[in-house]
Design an enzyme around this catalytic site. Structure first.
Site, PDB file in Angstrom:
ATOM      1  N   SER A  83       0.703  -1.001  -0.062  1.00  0.00           N
ATOM      2  CA  SER A  83       0.109  -0.011   0.034  1.00  0.00           C
ATOM      3  C   SER A  83       0.903   1.181  -0.011  1.00  0.00           C
ATOM      4  O   SER A  83       2.100   1.188   0.665  1.00  0.00           O
ATOM      5  CB  SER A  83      -0.952  -0.040   1.063  1.00  0.00           C
ATOM      6  OG  SER A  83      -1.720   1.343   1.391  1.00  0.00           O
ATOM      7  N   TYR A  92      -1.095  -0.872  10.406  1.00  0.00           N
ATOM      8  CA  TYR A  92      -1.328  -1.230   8.899  1.00  0.00           C
ATOM      9  C   TYR A  92      -0.231  -0.554   8.253  1.00  0.00           C
ATOM     10  O   TYR A  92       0.292  -1.148   7.329  1.00  0.00           O
ATOM     11  CB  TYR A  92      -2.566  -0.348   8.559  1.00  0.00           C
ATOM     12  CG  TYR A  92      -2.955  -0.569   7.065  1.00  0.00           C
ATOM     13  CD1 TYR A  92      -3.388  -1.954   6.568  1.00  0.00           C
ATOM     14  CD2 TYR A  92      -2.910   0.312   5.959  1.00  0.00           C
ATOM     15  CE1 TYR A  92      -3.644  -2.113   5.268  1.00  0.00           C
ATOM     16  CE2 TYR A  92      -2.988   0.354   4.782  1.00  0.00           C
ATOM     17  CZ  TYR A  92      -3.556  -0.993   4.360  1.00  0.00           C
ATOM     18  OH  TYR A  92      -3.701  -1.244   2.870  1.00  0.00           O
TER      19      TYR A  92
END
Length: 260
Positions: free
Chosen positions: A149, A166
């Site tokens: 990401s 994350y």
């Protein structure tokens, strides 16, 4: 000399796509299948998998599903064995299953940290290791594509997301990709990563609601969020012979957010 049509073809290839029942995973499974690959998709919920398989088969793709919770180590080997039972071998592995959790760093629950890191990093290692041992290394060929990401390339702007686990996990995926590519190149295995930006999905729904789709799009150089076809070309490039001399790389698919 092969044509570009030949180089991008996946006819006769097989693929295992985790987190493949919806969103980006299903988009990538469709892309591989459209190029001729046979596909096994995996996710936790059988009902969602059944719907996804129906969608894939409607597009003329040979597809199967295996329910598995990759947050549990004991789910890895049965998933690989089951996929190979359907496919015979695994030519392409898409490590897409992932999780997120929002909380301020000073209050971040340890159990949330462990959940995110376990699924986003540990399961990718375990699944890649199992597929490598059972299928790719013995045949001296394979493609592994990890879904990172752009959150793994930077921190969060003040007042936006609070996703320390994350972001950390996706940064780990990027360096895992580099390191595994260096080790497994001798086996003819290419290891790359895709780093999506904002795509509307179940995982990103909270962020999109809190910040606003229009605001996020306005701050993107291309003035749009990711769509239903925007990962297809990139995943086929990394999965096919068109990308056979590319390894250890992370490609941001984010409308230019990471470039500015």
């Amino acid at each position: 000399m092969r044509t570009t049509q030949d180089l991008f073809s996946l006819k006769g290839k097989t693929a295992l796509v985790t987190g493949g029942s919806r969103g980006l995973g299903l988009q990538m499974a469709l892309a591989l299948g459209e190029q001729g690959a046979k596909v096994v998709i995996s996710a936790r919920k059988q009902a969602e998998l059944d719907e996804a398989v129906a969608t894939l088969r409607e597009h003329g793709i040979e597809a199967h599903a295996i329910a598995a919770d990759l947050g549990r180590e004991e789910a890895v080997e049965p998933l690989v064995d089951g996929a190979m039972a359907h496919l015979g071998q695994i030519d392409i592995l898409i490590n897409n299953a992932g999780a997120t959790w929002g909380a301020a760093a000073e209050e971040y629950p340890v159990e949330a940290w462990d959940k995110v890191m376990n699924l986003n990093v540990r399961s990718i290692f375990l699944l890649s290791q199992a597929v490598g041992r059972k299928s790719m290394i013995p045949r001296r060929t394979g493609r592994i594509i990890n879904i990172a990401s752009i959150a793994g390339m930077a921190g969060n702007a003040p007042g936006t997301m609070k996703t320390i686990a994350y972001n950390t996990s996706k940064a780990a995926v990027i360096n895992f990709t580099r390191t595994l590519a260096g080790e497994w190149g001798e086996y003819g295995i290419n290891v790359n990563a895709l780093a999506p930006g904002f795509f509307p999905s179940k995982m990103s729904a909270g962020v999109l609601k809190s910040i606003g789709e229009e605001k996020l799009a306005a701050e993107t150089p291309l003035h749009r969020l990711g769509g239903d076809e925007d990962l297809k070309g990139a995943v086929v490039l990394f999965a096919s012979d068109a990308g056979r001399h590319i390894t250890g790389q992370t490609l941001a698919v984010d409308g230019g957010v990471s470039a500015v």
